[in-house]
Write a protein that holds these residues in place. Structure first.
Motif, PDB file in Angstrom:
ATOM      1  N   ILE A   1      40.088 -18.749  52.912  1.00 25.55           N
ATOM      2  CA  ILE A   1      40.986 -17.736  52.968  1.00 25.55           C
ATOM      3  C   ILE A   1      42.180 -18.789  54.065  1.00 25.55           C
ATOM      4  O   ILE A   1      43.555 -18.708  53.945  1.00 25.55           O
ATOM      5  CB  ILE A   1      40.681 -17.039  54.194  1.00 25.55           C
ATOM      6  CG1 ILE A   1      39.824 -15.746  53.529  1.00 25.55           C
ATOM      7  CG2 ILE A   1      41.272 -15.932  54.327  1.00 25.55           C
ATOM      8  CD1 ILE A   1      40.484 -15.355  52.275  1.00 25.55           C
TER       9      ILE A   1
ATOM     10  N   THR B   1      44.814 -18.461  51.703  1.00 29.75           N
ATOM     11  CA  THR B   1      44.358 -17.462  50.311  1.00 29.75           C
ATOM     12  C   THR B   1      45.205 -19.010  49.185  1.00 29.75           C
ATOM     13  O   THR B   1      45.331 -18.457  48.144  1.00 29.75           O
ATOM     14  CB  THR B   1      45.229 -16.569  50.435  1.00 29.75           C
ATOM     15  OG1 THR B   1      46.223 -16.000  50.383  1.00 29.75           O
ATOM     16  CG2 THR B   1      44.447 -15.087  51.408  1.00 29.75           C
TER      17      THR B   1
ATOM     18  N   HIS C   1      48.583 -10.425  52.714  1.00 31.10           N
ATOM     19  CA  HIS C   1      47.498 -11.208  52.197  1.00 31.10           C
ATOM     20  C   HIS C   1      47.337 -11.096  53.662  1.00 31.10           C
ATOM     21  O   HIS C   1      46.079 -11.219  53.938  1.00 31.10           O
ATOM     22  CB  HIS C   1      47.577 -12.617  51.844  1.00 31.10           C
ATOM     23  CG  HIS C   1      48.187 -12.471  50.552  1.00 31.10           C
ATOM     24  ND1 HIS C   1      46.864 -12.831  49.464  1.00 31.10           N
ATOM     25  CD2 HIS C   1      48.776 -12.820  49.881  1.00 31.10           C
ATOM     26  CE1 HIS C   1      47.156 -13.079  48.004  1.00 31.10           C
ATOM     27  NE2 HIS C   1      48.587 -13.192  48.298  1.00 31.10           N
TER      28      HIS C   1
ATOM     29  N   ASP D   1      43.615  -9.494  52.795  1.00 33.18           N
ATOM     30  CA  ASP D   1      42.994 -10.852  52.757  1.00 33.18           C
ATOM     31  C   ASP D   1      42.468 -11.028  54.342  1.00 33.18           C
ATOM     32  O   ASP D   1      40.708 -11.814  54.097  1.00 33.18           O
ATOM     33  CB  ASP D   1      42.942 -12.103  52.137  1.00 33.18           C
ATOM     34  CG  ASP D   1      43.414 -11.702  50.567  1.00 33.18           C
ATOM     35  OD1 ASP D   1      42.659 -11.256  49.664  1.00 33.18           O
ATOM     36  OD2 ASP D   1      44.717 -12.267  50.144  1.00 33.18           O
TER      37      ASP D   1
END
Length: 238
Positions: free
Chosen positions: A3, A64, A83, A160
């Motif tokens: 991530i 990401t 994200h 994310d």
């Protein structure tokens, strides 16, 4: 895919001030990480770089899988919208708007219809335990509830990474415990969370601690350690 991946990152400001000095950091999917340090340690600069709100002076920042240095400002805005979910110490809620629409409005830049935004907002508010407060405005909510609305807004689009900056800083102990309980639940369901804090209790509560001082990472539990089950907040603060 990681991530967050920072490699040899430095950040210098005019006048020769170096906020970060050669930082390497990896955050894997599903981790809950506390980035902790005193005022002036560099943790806020680290927040800005991870959140793509700023660019490093040297080194590589990947979020990401995207190399931040290769993205235009417009592409960075799109990356953040898709994200990264942000939660700040101040709630940043619109006063005259219901909890439902405060959360739904956070999805405006995703090109989603109003009906779909409200559907996602309702689900996010239910996820943080506020399904019974959908029509309430911020002035009708407690501090802890307002922060939970802010958390719902941050996760409604299923980003994310949830990036939280001192999320309990404006709350009393009871309200702060509520918010940390919500973050624990989100983590257990698979959300990747990074919390920037100076609070040692929060640092101890998180399964992974990254400690920052004078622009250096001085200790780090290591990538992947933040996937461990978190303790209930009451157990840590007792």
């Amino acid at each position: 895919m990681n991530i967050v991946e920072l490699t040899g990152v430095t950040k210098a400001y005019p006048g020769g001030v170096k906020a970060l000095r050669g930082v390497d950091l990896v955050i894997e999917p599903g981790e809950l990480t506390a980035i902790v340090g005193p005022s002036g340690s560099g943790k806020s600069t680290l927040l800005n770089l991870i959140g793509t709100l700023d660019r490093p002076s040297t080194g590589r920042v990947e979020i990401t899988g995207y190399d931040v240095a290769k993205l235009s400002d417009r592409e960075l805005s799109a990356l953040r919208a898709r994200h990264i979910g942000f939660v700040f110490q101040s709630f940043h809620l619109a006063d005259g708007v219901s909890a439902l629409d405060n959360v739904a409005d956070g999805l405006l830049y995703g090109g989603i219809s109003l009906s779909k935004r409200r559907k996602l907002a309702r689900a996010a508010l239910e996820r943080v335990g506020l399904g019974h407060r959908l029509g309430h405005r911020p002035n009708q909510l407690s501090g802890g509830e307002r922060q939970r609305v802010a958390v719902a807004r941050a996760v409604a689009g299923e980003p994310d990474l949830l990036l939280a900056d001192e999320p309990t800083g404006n709350l009393d102990t009871a309200a702060g415990s509520e918010v940390l309980g919500v973050l624990s639940d989100l983590h257990r369901s698979g959300t990747t969370i990074a919390i920037i804090t100076h609070d040692q209790d929060i640092a101890q509560w998180a399964p992974r601690q990254v400690r920052v001082r004078d622009g250096h990472l001085v200790t780090d539990g290591g990538a992947g350690t933040g996937r461990n089950q978190t303790a209930a907040w009451e157990e840590v603060s007792a």
